[in-house]
Design a protein around this motif. Structure first.
Motif: not given
Length: 756
Positions: A619-621, A672-674, A700-704, A736-737
């Motif tokens: 949610k932050a991402q 996570g970066p843009l 926008p979502y970090i997977q790893e 999202p992960n």
């Protein structure tokens, strides 16, 4: 209405055309668009300035009312009233715009004294260029082209007048932001020079007698004068070379002898005219405009090259580099080339050799984001900034909280030099007198000491006794108490660094005072009066007790102990539900009465990152990516006052993918970066490479995430572990992960003394 829309369309088209021209180039300095934030919000100016430069030559074009002048420029205006030599970036009140002058053509039959419209010119953005260290425009009314570039303390300009016209420059010091209380102008026809000083002050109060500062200047020309004169109020005296008082202006008319171009060199000093002349001769010893510009361009490149981003979206890169550049405008170098500066005691001092003396600190704004960013890309300068604040405290009685030149204006609540210093120190800015800073922090945080009789740790006795600042004693008692908690935690970090462990424990414990205001019934931080009772009436939108904000917006302002706040305010599910509602809308502009995320003001900056403490990092991402979307490559591309780079730095960290949430700590919480790739060059010659695989706006979502090749799920990035360089690899995605980073052990650090 149709006319207005048509005009807006034309201006936008011209703006975007200029932006596209920048986008074709690859150097970071060429991505900077100085017109971003010069529209409805931002209060930014587009003029020429060196990084942290004392002087800035920028057009002043708006004076109609309180809402539109502030830094001196508004993109929607089509007239220029003059070019000021000092400006304050992104501030919310009128400031500086000092020593304005304007090239004019024709008769000088109207006094400009306190008459900003006496001499003015139409202009078009089609004939206007603004980039780091450079500004040019065509003055249509006078058919005159001007361009300027700068060094730290001096500037050079070229003025191309039309043929066969009476060409002059008018100096009208009364037409700055807040007027003047005293001044002097001296014309030296033999040297083709005008010099003098003006005294002004005021800031939000617009009274030049209120906490005044004095700025001196010199302007030299490569062309002789044909006529000179001055005005006292409405009365003009031709041939008069010297004038002093509070209602003065001067002019010089050139003997062009068939040519059209005039060069002007200017310099300022806050000590004396003699020092201004030294500054001019040292920094611009000849009349070469191009050499001066290439030097300042190189200075900008030095800083902007520290963080290089790569990605497909050119607008995002323009916004990014422009945002970084906004954090290189202030604070400003204050000492002259001979090392002299005017102190907070109004005495002349000499700065230690090898250091710079800095002024103009908007600390309530800049401690949250700018301090970390400046320490990343300007570590030596950051150390000098801390030493400068110590000098201000030693000379003025206490640290300033919001200062302009050598005056403290006491703007905003809390006492923000502490987190500003602690944040810079944590990021490696350590070349300052640590023990003296720590001792001064302890002194001014345990008993009241004012800075030039204007600001200090207000209500410190009540804060120590009650654990909060009563609202009936101070109207902003609730937000002051929240800020004081951050301040105490920051002091503790400086005490720890100097091995004063007993003091560290004292301030860590005191940083928990904020919880005395947590109302167990409504789960809000709520102001209390001296009798201990919570103030009423009260609701989530209540502004009573808060400075520029309301109860909902300020609730998230306990970064030092966020997990404790979550637990005591109802637990993860309750706080998550409150945060979901809070971020459901992103407010821009002015919104202190709305119970939603207000990106336009600092207390809300860190709220999106609270999801990382709720074990819902996805949610932050997502929501941080929403924040980046508010910033645009347009004049209206800022969502609020930039506040001396604070809001621009919010964008920088949001785009980099990590944020300095915890004060006084060398680290960041991760989102996570843009950009696909970021290269950060450290002062020690090492590099940090951030690889954002699949990174785009809609992923926008970090997977790893990997750090130096090792898979990690921690939501805390330890900056000290990257001091010798390293790599951070992200794999980003559109979905999202929800498992990544969601464990309790993945949570960022938090100070929680009651939990075992």
């Amino acid at each position: 209405m149709k006319i207005i829309k048509q005009k807006t369309f034309i201006l936008t088209a011209l703006f975007l055309a200029g932006s596209l021209a920048f986008a074709q180039k690859k150097a970071p300095v060429d991505y900077v668009n100085n017109f971003i934030g010069t529209g409805e919000w931002g209060n930014l100016y587009p003029g020429a300035q060196a990084p942290f430069g004392m002087i800035s030559i920028s057009p002043n074009n708006v004076f109609e009312n309180y809402e539109t002048s502030r830094s001196g420029y508004r993109y929607t205006q089509d007239e220029i009233y003059g070019f000021g030599m000092t400006h304050f970036s992104g501030v919310g009140c009128h400031a500086m715009q000092d020593l304005p002058f304007l090239p004019v053509v024709g008769d000088l039959n109207v006094s400009p004294v306190y008459n900003k419209g006496a001499y003015k010119s139409k202009f078009s953005h089609q004939n206007e260029v603004a980039k780091p260290g450079f500004y040019s425009v065509k003055l249509d009314t006078y058919q005159t082209d001007v361009k300027f570039t700068t060094t730290q303390r001096a500037s050079i300009g070229e003025i191309d007048f039309p043929e066969n016209k009476e060409a002059s420059i008018v100096f009208a010091p009364t037409n700055n932001a807040n007027g003047i209380s005293a001044g002097e102008l001296k014309i030296d026809s033999k040297k083709s020079r005008i010099s003098g000083f003006m005294s002004t002050g005021g800031f939000c109060w617009r009274d030049p007698n209120d906490r005044p500062y004095r700025v001196y200047f010199v302007a030299e020309f490569d062309t002789p004068f044909k006529e000179v004169g001055n005005w006292r109020a409405e009365n003009k005296t031709k041939g008069s070379e010297n004038i002093s008082g509070s209602a003065i202006a001067s002019y010089v008319t050139f003997n062009l002898q068939g040519k059209t171009k005039v060069k002007i060199r200017t310099a300022i000093s806050f000590v004396s005219v003699e020092n201004a002349i030294q500054n001019l001769n040292a920094e611009i010893p000849n009349w070469s405009f191009e050499n001066t510009y290439q030097k300042v361009r190189g200075d900008w490149e030095k800083y902007l090259n520290k963080i290089q981003v790569e990605g497909k979206n050119e607008d995002e890169k323009i916004v990014f580099y422009t945002s970084v550049s906004r954090n290189l405008l202030q604070p400003n170098v204050f000492e002259d080339v001979n090392g002299e500066y005017i102190g907070f005691d109004d005495k002349i001092h000499t700065i230690e050799k090898g250091r710079n003396k800095y002024v103009n600190f908007s600390l309530w704004d800049t401690y949250r984001t700018t301090a970390h960013l400046q320490a990343m890309i300007a570590q030596k300068e950051s150390s000098d900034m801390i030493q400068s604040l110590l000098l201000d405290a030693q000379q003025g009685g206490s640290f300033p909280n919001w200062s302009m030149n050598n005056q403290e204006y006491g703007v905003m609540n809390g006492y923000s030099p502490f987190p500003f210093i602690a944040n810079m120190y944590a990021m490696g800015a350590k070349d300052f007198d640590l023990i003296a800073v720590k001792d001064m922090m302890k002194k001014v945080s345990t008993e009241f000491h004012s800075s030039r009789k204007s600001h200090g740790w207000y209500a410190v006795e009540e804060y120590k006794k009650l654990g909060y600042v009563p609202v009936d004693l101070h109207g902003y008692g609730a937000s002051m108490t929240l800020e004081y908690g951050v301040d105490d935690y920051s002091i503790a970090k400086i005490c720890k660094a100097s091995n004063d462990l007993e003091a560290e424990k004292y301030y860590l414990n005191r940083s928990q005072n904020v919880f005395t205001l947590l109302n167990p019934e409504n789960k809000f931080i709520q102001g209390r009066n001296s009798d201990g009772k919570f103030i009423t009436p009260f609701g989530e939108s209540s502004e009573n007790g808060y400075n520029e904000g309301n109860a909902m917006q300020y609730f998230w302002s306990v970064p030092q102990s966020m997990k404790k706040l979550i637990d005591k305010a109802g637990g993860n599910a309750f706080v998550e539900n409150r945060l979901d509602k809070f971020v459901s809308k992103i407010e821009v502009g002015w919104a202190p009465e709305k119970p939603f995320y207000w990106v336009g003001n600092e207390p809300c900056f860190g709220a999106m990152y609270v999801y990382n403490y709720l074990q819902k990092p996805w949610k932050a991402q997502y929501n941080v990516r929403r924040v980046t979307d508010v910033f645009k490559n347009s004049p209206n591309g800022m969502p609020g006052d930039d506040d001396v780079g604070a809001m621009s730095a919010l964008y920088v960290f949001s785009a980099l993918g990590f944020y300095p949430y915890l004060p006084g700590e060398a680290g960041f919480t991760v989102t996570g970066p843009l950009f696909e790739k970021t290269t950060i060059s450290l002062d020690n010659g090492k590099k940090i490479i951030i690889d954002g695989k699949n990174a785009e706006f809609d992923t926008p979502y970090i997977q790893e995430m990997k750090i130096n090749g090792k898979n990690v799920s921690s939501l805390w990035l330890d900056w000290n572990a990257l001091n010798e360089g390293g790599s951070i690899e992200f794999k980003m995605g559109k979905n999202p992960n929800k498992k990544w980073g969601s464990a309790v052990n993945d949570m960022p650090p938090t100070f929680y003394p009651e939990k075992k």
